[in-house]
Each structure stands twice: as structure tokens, then as C-alpha cells.
Motif scaffolding. Sequence first.
Motif, PDB file in Angstrom:
ATOM      1  N   TYR A  94      54.061  75.845  27.494  1.00  0.00           N
ATOM      2  CA  TYR A  94      54.272  76.675  28.682  1.00  0.00           C
ATOM      3  C   TYR A  94      55.450  77.622  28.460  1.00  0.00           C
ATOM      4  O   TYR A  94      55.357  78.830  28.697  1.00  0.00           O
ATOM      5  CB  TYR A  94      54.512  75.747  29.877  1.00  0.00           C
ATOM      6  CG  TYR A  94      54.809  76.423  31.191  1.00  0.00           C
ATOM      7  CD1 TYR A  94      53.789  76.995  31.949  1.00  0.00           C
ATOM      8  CD2 TYR A  94      56.099  76.451  31.695  1.00  0.00           C
ATOM      9  CE1 TYR A  94      54.060  77.590  33.181  1.00  0.00           C
ATOM     10  CE2 TYR A  94      56.381  77.037  32.922  1.00  0.00           C
ATOM     11  CZ  TYR A  94      55.361  77.613  33.657  1.00  0.00           C
ATOM     12  OH  TYR A  94      55.624  78.199  34.868  1.00  0.00           O
ATOM     13  N   LYS A  95      56.561  77.066  27.964  1.00  0.00           N
ATOM     14  CA  LYS A  95      57.744  77.888  27.692  1.00  0.00           C
ATOM     15  C   LYS A  95      57.437  78.929  26.609  1.00  0.00           C
ATOM     16  O   LYS A  95      57.860  80.081  26.721  1.00  0.00           O
ATOM     17  CB  LYS A  95      58.907  77.007  27.230  1.00  0.00           C
ATOM     18  CG  LYS A  95      59.536  76.181  28.306  1.00  0.00           C
ATOM     19  CD  LYS A  95      60.657  75.341  27.690  1.00  0.00           C
ATOM     20  CE  LYS A  95      61.354  74.484  28.696  1.00  0.00           C
ATOM     21  NZ  LYS A  95      62.427  73.680  28.081  1.00  0.00           N
ATOM     22  N   ALA A  96      56.734  78.504  25.567  1.00  0.00           N
ATOM     23  CA  ALA A  96      56.397  79.417  24.468  1.00  0.00           C
ATOM     24  C   ALA A  96      55.520  80.560  24.970  1.00  0.00           C
ATOM     25  O   ALA A  96      55.664  81.705  24.516  1.00  0.00           O
ATOM     26  CB  ALA A  96      55.702  78.657  23.340  1.00  0.00           C
ATOM     27  N   HIS A 146      48.570  80.457  31.565  1.00  0.00           N
ATOM     28  CA  HIS A 146      47.715  79.784  32.544  1.00  0.00           C
ATOM     29  C   HIS A 146      47.209  78.401  32.104  1.00  0.00           C
ATOM     30  O   HIS A 146      47.288  77.458  32.900  1.00  0.00           O
ATOM     31  CB  HIS A 146      46.541  80.679  32.953  1.00  0.00           C
ATOM     32  CG  HIS A 146      45.664  80.056  33.982  1.00  0.00           C
ATOM     33  ND1 HIS A 146      46.078  79.888  35.286  1.00  0.00           N
ATOM     34  CD2 HIS A 146      44.418  79.516  33.895  1.00  0.00           C
ATOM     35  CE1 HIS A 146      45.124  79.284  35.965  1.00  0.00           C
ATOM     36  NE2 HIS A 146      44.103  79.056  35.143  1.00  0.00           N
ATOM     37  N   PRO A 147      46.703  78.213  30.882  1.00  0.00           N
ATOM     38  CA  PRO A 147      46.204  76.873  30.534  1.00  0.00           C
ATOM     39  C   PRO A 147      47.284  75.792  30.617  1.00  0.00           C
ATOM     40  O   PRO A 147      47.031  74.685  31.062  1.00  0.00           O
ATOM     41  CB  PRO A 147      45.715  77.031  29.085  1.00  0.00           C
ATOM     42  CG  PRO A 147      45.626  78.487  28.825  1.00  0.00           C
ATOM     43  CD  PRO A 147      46.522  79.173  29.798  1.00  0.00           C
ATOM     44  N   LEU A 171      62.559  67.152  34.099  1.00  0.00           N
ATOM     45  CA  LEU A 171      63.534  67.492  35.139  1.00  0.00           C
ATOM     46  C   LEU A 171      64.254  68.801  34.828  1.00  0.00           C
ATOM     47  O   LEU A 171      64.530  69.592  35.734  1.00  0.00           O
ATOM     48  CB  LEU A 171      64.539  66.351  35.315  1.00  0.00           C
ATOM     49  CG  LEU A 171      63.961  65.064  35.898  1.00  0.00           C
ATOM     50  CD1 LEU A 171      64.999  63.958  35.890  1.00  0.00           C
ATOM     51  CD2 LEU A 171      63.412  65.293  37.298  1.00  0.00           C
ATOM     52  N   GLN A 172      64.546  69.043  33.560  1.00  0.00           N
ATOM     53  CA  GLN A 172      65.165  70.315  33.189  1.00  0.00           C
ATOM     54  C   GLN A 172      64.221  71.484  33.478  1.00  0.00           C
ATOM     55  O   GLN A 172      64.654  72.542  33.930  1.00  0.00           O
ATOM     56  CB  GLN A 172      65.564  70.298  31.705  1.00  0.00           C
ATOM     57  CG  GLN A 172      66.740  69.401  31.426  1.00  0.00           C
ATOM     58  CD  GLN A 172      66.982  69.189  29.940  1.00  0.00           C
ATOM     59  OE1 GLN A 172      66.086  69.278  29.110  1.00  0.00           O
ATOM     60  NE2 GLN A 172      68.232  68.882  29.598  1.00  0.00           N
ATOM     61  N   MET A 173      62.926  71.268  33.244  1.00  0.00           N
ATOM     62  CA  MET A 173      61.942  72.315  33.523  1.00  0.00           C
ATOM     63  C   MET A 173      61.851  72.556  35.028  1.00  0.00           C
ATOM     64  O   MET A 173      61.716  73.706  35.466  1.00  0.00           O
ATOM     65  CB  MET A 173      60.581  71.916  32.939  1.00  0.00           C
ATOM     66  CG  MET A 173      59.564  73.021  32.934  1.00  0.00           C
ATOM     67  SD  MET A 173      60.022  74.280  31.732  1.00  0.00           S
ATOM     68  CE  MET A 173      59.650  75.731  32.679  1.00  0.00           C
TER      69      MET A 173
END
Length: 187
Positions: free
Chosen positions: A25-27, A56-57, A79-81
Motif C-alpha cells: 500500500y505504501k509502495a 486500490h488492491p 498502528l503506525q499506519m
Amino acid sequence: MTRPIPAAGEAMPTSPSLRETINAYKAGYQELDRLAGLPGGLTKDNEEALWEELIHPHSKALIKWNAPAATIDEAISALQMVRQEEEGFSGSPIAGSLFRAALQYFETAGPPKTIADLFEEPIDNARRMASILAGLLEEGFEADMTKYGRPSHYFLTKDQVENIMFSIYQVQDFIGNIGNAFEEAIR
């Protein structure tokens, strides 16, 4: 990618793992940002298609995530996310499931070990062994083997025996003091 077998209290890994999904997701966002910095890299025409492909995926997988985090590190990553998402915009659609995954981990794993937990058993074992050693040495040094027809095989003076026993008792007390200090530190 090989995943280790989880420790007691940790959930079985889900494929892909929560950490892998968060990282993907971050990438995706990083790639979208990189493309936005290139001339012609991100346009109104391709922005939605790129979002669908890159983010999106993983966003969908995180929104639907219903398993506990598999490790403490994964729970902390979740939690960081959540914090990062909530700082970006309030009401992030992935925050709730990430928070639940972390909470489920902590509920099933129990409280984290403290320094006292880590040292309690070794200190107790050291106390016990010092006590056993002191008893055995005291018994052995005071035994008169001549009454069994055997000569005594040690050549220690009474002062030496007393000094050895004093040292052993001091070590036993010192180990006890370490244990007491750790117990006091966690109160």
C-alpha cells in the motif's frame, strides 16, 4: 517468501501478511508520488487508472482485513499506519481494520514481557543453585570420611572452608538483591 512459525500467542500468518500488504500500500503511494513528479507521469487521464493499479488492491485488502496481526512488529506497523493515515486525513477507510488487527494481537498475546519477566527465572535458578551448592559444599567439607575408612581428599583449612562458604552466601545474597531490585523497578 518463507514465514517463520509463529510463537505461542501469535496468529498464524495470512498470505500475504499484514506487513506485506501495508508495505505494498505504501509502495503504491510512493510510486504514484514518484510519477507525479515526472513530466507527463501523472495526468488527469491516467491518475485514476494508476490509483486502481497501484493502490486500490492493497487498500481494498486492508479495508477487508479481519485477522489479527501475526507478530508484535506487525501490530506496531499497523498502528503506525493508522497514525499516518489519520494524520493525512480523518476517517481513513483502512484505519479501523488496522487498529482491530493490532488490538486482536495484543488481546491474544497477553501483556508484553518486562525486564523482570525476562530475568525472573534465571535469577530464581541462580538463587536455587547457589543455595544447593552452598549446602553441598558445607556438607562435604564437614564430612569426616575417616569414620567410613576413607581418607578425606581435600586439603582445606577450616578458615578456607569458612571463606568459601562466606563467598557462596554473599553471591547468593547478591543474586537475591538483583532480583529484589528488578521487582522494585517494575512496581
